[in-house]
Write a protein that holds these residues in place. Structure first.
Motif, PDB file in Angstrom:
ATOM      1  N   MET A   1      49.108  49.803   7.060  1.00  0.00           N
ATOM      2  CA  MET A   1      49.070  51.357   7.629  1.00  0.00           C
ATOM      3  C   MET A   1      50.485  51.657   7.252  1.00  0.00           C
ATOM      4  SD  MET A   1      48.378  52.416  11.526  1.00  0.00           S
ATOM      5  CE  MET A   1      46.432  51.728  11.398  1.00  0.00           C
ATOM      6  N   PHE A   2      50.881  53.249   7.218  1.00  0.00           N
ATOM      7  CA  PHE A   2      51.891  53.727   6.687  1.00  0.00           C
ATOM      8  C   PHE A   2      52.848  54.031   8.093  1.00  0.00           C
ATOM      9  CE2 PHE A   2      51.632  54.212   2.304  1.00  0.00           C
ATOM     10  CZ  PHE A   2      50.287  54.546   1.979  1.00  0.00           C
ATOM     11  N   THR A   3      54.202  53.950   7.655  1.00  0.00           N
ATOM     12  CA  THR A   3      54.984  54.138   9.036  1.00  0.00           C
ATOM     13  C   THR A   3      54.862  55.407   9.437  1.00  0.00           C
ATOM     14  OG1 THR A   3      56.733  54.726   7.775  1.00  0.00           O
ATOM     15  CG2 THR A   3      56.333  52.248   8.137  1.00  0.00           C
ATOM     16  N   ALA A   4      55.389  55.913  10.608  1.00  0.00           N
ATOM     17  CA  ALA A   4      55.558  57.216  11.043  1.00  0.00           C
ATOM     18  C   ALA A   4      56.249  58.184  10.046  1.00  0.00           C
ATOM     19  CB  ALA A   4      55.933  57.267  12.475  1.00  0.00           C
ATOM     20  N   THR A  64      36.662  57.266  -5.498  1.00  0.00           N
ATOM     21  CA  THR A  64      38.156  56.906  -5.734  1.00  0.00           C
ATOM     22  C   THR A  64      38.860  57.763  -4.812  1.00  0.00           C
ATOM     23  OG1 THR A  64      37.878  55.895  -7.830  1.00  0.00           O
ATOM     24  CG2 THR A  64      40.008  56.376  -6.976  1.00  0.00           C
ATOM     25  N   ALA A  65      38.596  59.182  -4.928  1.00  0.00           N
ATOM     26  CA  ALA A  65      39.468  59.939  -3.772  1.00  0.00           C
ATOM     27  C   ALA A  65      39.490  59.624  -2.705  1.00  0.00           C
ATOM     28  CB  ALA A  65      39.052  61.515  -4.147  1.00  0.00           C
ATOM     29  N   ASP A  66      38.122  59.365  -2.066  1.00  0.00           N
ATOM     30  CA  ASP A  66      37.914  59.007  -0.509  1.00  0.00           C
ATOM     31  C   ASP A  66      38.453  57.890  -0.270  1.00  0.00           C
ATOM     32  OD1 ASP A  66      36.460  61.291  -0.061  1.00  0.00           O
ATOM     33  OD2 ASP A  66      34.522  60.441  -0.854  1.00  0.00           O
ATOM     34  N   ALA A  67      38.427  56.762  -1.255  1.00  0.00           N
ATOM     35  CA  ALA A  67      39.252  55.377  -1.070  1.00  0.00           C
ATOM     36  C   ALA A  67      40.628  55.745  -0.744  1.00  0.00           C
ATOM     37  CB  ALA A  67      39.017  54.453  -2.010  1.00  0.00           C
ATOM     38  N   VAL A  68      41.251  56.616  -1.558  1.00  0.00           N
ATOM     39  CA  VAL A  68      42.794  56.788  -1.472  1.00  0.00           C
ATOM     40  C   VAL A  68      42.937  57.469  -0.025  1.00  0.00           C
ATOM     41  CG1 VAL A  68      44.621  58.624  -2.259  1.00  0.00           C
ATOM     42  CG2 VAL A  68      43.055  57.415  -3.828  1.00  0.00           C
ATOM     43  N   HIS A  77      40.363  52.608  14.221  1.00  0.00           N
ATOM     44  CA  HIS A  77      39.041  51.553  14.779  1.00  0.00           C
ATOM     45  C   HIS A  77      38.570  50.784  13.672  1.00  0.00           C
ATOM     46  CE1 HIS A  77      39.734  53.465  18.644  1.00  0.00           C
ATOM     47  NE2 HIS A  77      39.527  54.638  18.282  1.00  0.00           N
ATOM     48  N   ALA A  78      39.030  50.855  12.430  1.00  0.00           N
ATOM     49  CA  ALA A  78      38.343  50.427  11.244  1.00  0.00           C
ATOM     50  C   ALA A  78      38.199  49.096  11.430  1.00  0.00           C
ATOM     51  CB  ALA A  78      39.265  50.715   9.984  1.00  0.00           C
ATOM     52  N   PRO A  79      37.503  48.251  10.781  1.00  0.00           N
ATOM     53  CA  PRO A  79      37.062  46.538  10.846  1.00  0.00           C
ATOM     54  C   PRO A  79      38.441  45.985  10.174  1.00  0.00           C
ATOM     55  CG  PRO A  79      35.239  47.637  10.025  1.00  0.00           C
ATOM     56  CD  PRO A  79      36.134  48.790   9.958  1.00  0.00           C
ATOM     57  N   ALA A  80      38.757  44.902  10.506  1.00  0.00           N
ATOM     58  CA  ALA A  80      39.995  44.043  10.284  1.00  0.00           C
ATOM     59  C   ALA A  80      40.128  43.963   8.788  1.00  0.00           C
ATOM     60  CB  ALA A  80      39.956  42.786  10.786  1.00  0.00           C
ATOM     61  N   ASP A  81      38.855  43.563   8.067  1.00  0.00           N
ATOM     62  CA  ASP A  81      38.917  43.469   6.788  1.00  0.00           C
ATOM     63  C   ASP A  81      39.285  44.628   6.036  1.00  0.00           C
ATOM     64  OD1 ASP A  81      36.732  44.669   7.418  1.00  0.00           O
ATOM     65  OD2 ASP A  81      35.518  43.424   5.879  1.00  0.00           O
ATOM     66  N   HIS A  82      38.830  45.930   6.359  1.00  0.00           N
ATOM     67  CA  HIS A  82      39.145  47.300   5.877  1.00  0.00           C
ATOM     68  C   HIS A  82      40.606  47.631   5.896  1.00  0.00           C
ATOM     69  CE1 HIS A  82      38.337  51.316   4.492  1.00  0.00           C
ATOM     70  NE2 HIS A  82      39.313  51.618   5.320  1.00  0.00           N
ATOM     71  N   ARG A  83      41.224  47.224   7.254  1.00  0.00           N
ATOM     72  CA  ARG A  83      42.680  47.354   7.091  1.00  0.00           C
ATOM     73  C   ARG A  83      43.262  46.526   6.349  1.00  0.00           C
ATOM     74  NH1 ARG A  83      40.915  47.011  13.009  1.00  0.00           N
ATOM     75  NH2 ARG A  83      42.038  45.204  13.217  1.00  0.00           N
ATOM     76  N   ARG A  84      42.924  45.333   6.099  1.00  0.00           N
ATOM     77  CA  ARG A  84      43.722  44.506   5.366  1.00  0.00           C
ATOM     78  C   ARG A  84      43.685  44.839   3.881  1.00  0.00           C
ATOM     79  NH1 ARG A  84      41.390  40.120   8.525  1.00  0.00           N
ATOM     80  NH2 ARG A  84      39.479  40.114   7.108  1.00  0.00           N
ATOM     81  N   TRP A  85      42.300  45.483   3.526  1.00  0.00           N
ATOM     82  CA  TRP A  85      42.400  45.955   2.179  1.00  0.00           C
ATOM     83  C   TRP A  85      43.320  47.056   1.993  1.00  0.00           C
ATOM     84  CZ3 TRP A  85      40.544  51.054   1.259  1.00  0.00           C
ATOM     85  CH2 TRP A  85      40.614  51.475  -0.094  1.00  0.00           C
ATOM     86  N   ALA A  86      43.265  48.215   3.152  1.00  0.00           N
ATOM     87  CA  ALA A  86      44.299  49.201   2.848  1.00  0.00           C
ATOM     88  C   ALA A  86      45.668  48.869   2.879  1.00  0.00           C
ATOM     89  CB  ALA A  86      44.055  50.140   4.240  1.00  0.00           C
ATOM     90  N   ALA A  87      46.200  47.779   3.414  1.00  0.00           N
ATOM     91  CA  ALA A  87      47.436  47.261   3.508  1.00  0.00           C
ATOM     92  C   ALA A  87      47.819  46.814   2.129  1.00  0.00           C
ATOM     93  CB  ALA A  87      47.543  46.061   4.538  1.00  0.00           C
ATOM     94  N   GLU A  88      46.752  45.867   1.467  1.00  0.00           N
ATOM     95  CA  GLU A  88      46.912  45.337   0.347  1.00  0.00           C
ATOM     96  C   GLU A  88      47.234  46.443  -1.050  1.00  0.00           C
ATOM     97  OE1 GLU A  88      43.346  43.123  -0.343  1.00  0.00           O
ATOM     98  OE2 GLU A  88      43.947  41.334   0.907  1.00  0.00           O
ATOM     99  N   MET A  89      46.381  47.445  -0.608  1.00  0.00           N
ATOM    100  CA  MET A  89      46.260  48.725  -1.696  1.00  0.00           C
ATOM    101  C   MET A  89      47.813  49.346  -1.520  1.00  0.00           C
ATOM    102  SD  MET A  89      43.676  48.810  -3.455  1.00  0.00           S
ATOM    103  CE  MET A  89      43.822  46.973  -3.313  1.00  0.00           C
ATOM    104  N   GLN A  90      48.138  49.560  -0.510  1.00  0.00           N
ATOM    105  CA  GLN A  90      49.500  50.034   0.026  1.00  0.00           C
ATOM    106  C   GLN A  90      50.630  49.249  -0.897  1.00  0.00           C
ATOM    107  OE1 GLN A  90      50.531  50.760   4.134  1.00  0.00           O
ATOM    108  NE2 GLN A  90      52.622  51.198   3.623  1.00  0.00           N
ATOM    109  N   SER A  91      50.535  48.118  -0.561  1.00  0.00           N
ATOM    110  CA  SER A  91      51.501  47.048  -1.124  1.00  0.00           C
ATOM    111  C   SER A  91      51.665  47.174  -2.583  1.00  0.00           C
ATOM    112  CB  SER A  91      51.199  45.738  -0.621  1.00  0.00           C
ATOM    113  OG  SER A  91      52.181  44.624  -1.112  1.00  0.00           O
TER     114      SER A  91
END
Length: 256
Positions: A1-4, A64-68, A77-91
């Motif tokens: 997740m991105f910082t404030a 792809t745009a919606d995934a971005v 409230h997203a599932p944990a696996d989705h949050r991990r995926w988002a963090a991986e994409m950010q990294s």
């Protein structure tokens, strides 16, 4: 997740604290290079790019745009696996080199019409609104399609197969199957690229039982030698097709 602090960077100057990540769409903006980097990573540099139209047609793919947007505006409230995926994409997006972003900007300079003009307008700024984000993301898909067309064109050999009126046989790959309007109604246009890189063109009134990528052996009569957008094409009629497996094709001698 991105910082404030990162989210704050994407906001318009007129935004207030009441406009959070799930606030009014036009009140939030995203950093243009960040959007491009995320689009590159999520789509595997365009190889798995999915437009919103394609996603709607399939009913199962995520655009792809919606995934971005999922990464830029994470749902708490997203599932944990989705949050991990988002963090991986950010990294991974952080690691995309600047020259790949520059290549996207350079490709935008080659685009024609309103699409090209709108794209260059978006790229001229530092931030993009969420409403315009899908257009910006589409640049990754446009670049990939251009690269694929260039590769296909490079694989095409100049010249023709046989003489007009002759019967020819060649091993080939189906490269195009689409419906096109003609003076006599709608016909199916099929293009083949032979093992030596020559292009065969065939029009048929009935939908052929073949698909792009099929490996085939074709026998046909040469109708004409044509030039289309700088590409030599052998137009054929009375075509017979034998679809072959990869294993069968590998055993065949290289033909015309």
């Amino acid at each position: 997740m991105f910082t404030a602090a990162e989210l704050e960077e994407w906001r318009l100057p007129s935004d207030t604290d009441e406009h959070g990540p799930r606030g009014p769409r036009e009140a939030i903006t995203a950093h243009v290079p960040t959007v491009l980097r995320l689009a590159l990573v999520i789509s595997e540099h365009g190889r798995r790019f999915v437009s919103r139209r394609a996603a709607a047609d399939s009913g199962s793919q995520r655009a792809t745009a919606d995934a971005v947007l999922d990464v830029l505006l994470p749902c708490p409230h997203a599932p944990a696996d989705h949050r991990r995926w988002a963090a991986e994409m950010q990294s991974e997006a952080i690691q995309v080199p600047q020259d790949q972003v520059d290549a996207l900007r350079a490709h935008a300079d080659t685009l024609d019409g309103d699409y090209g003009m709108d794209m260059r307008t978006l790229l001229a700024g530092d931030a993009v609104t969420l409403r315009s984000l899908p257009l910006l993301v589409s640049l990754v898909g446009a670049q990939r399609r251009a690269q694929e067309r260039a590769a296909e064109h490079a694989a095409i050999a100049p010249g023709y197969i046989g003489k007009v009126g002759e019967k020819v046989t060649a091993d080939a790959t189906v490269t195009t199957v689409r419906s096109v309007p003609t003076d006599w109604g709608v016909s199916e246009l099929v293009l083949f690229r032979t093992t030596c890189g020559h292009v065969l063109k065939w029009f048929t009134k009935s939908a052929p039982d073949i698909a792009v990528g099929d490996l085939v052996t074709v026998t046909a009569k040469v109708k004409a030698h044509e030039l289309y957008r700088g590409v030599d094409q052998t137009s054929v009629v009375r075509l017979k097709i034998v679809v072959r497996s990869v294993e069968e094709t590998e055993k065949l001698p290289v033909g015309a």
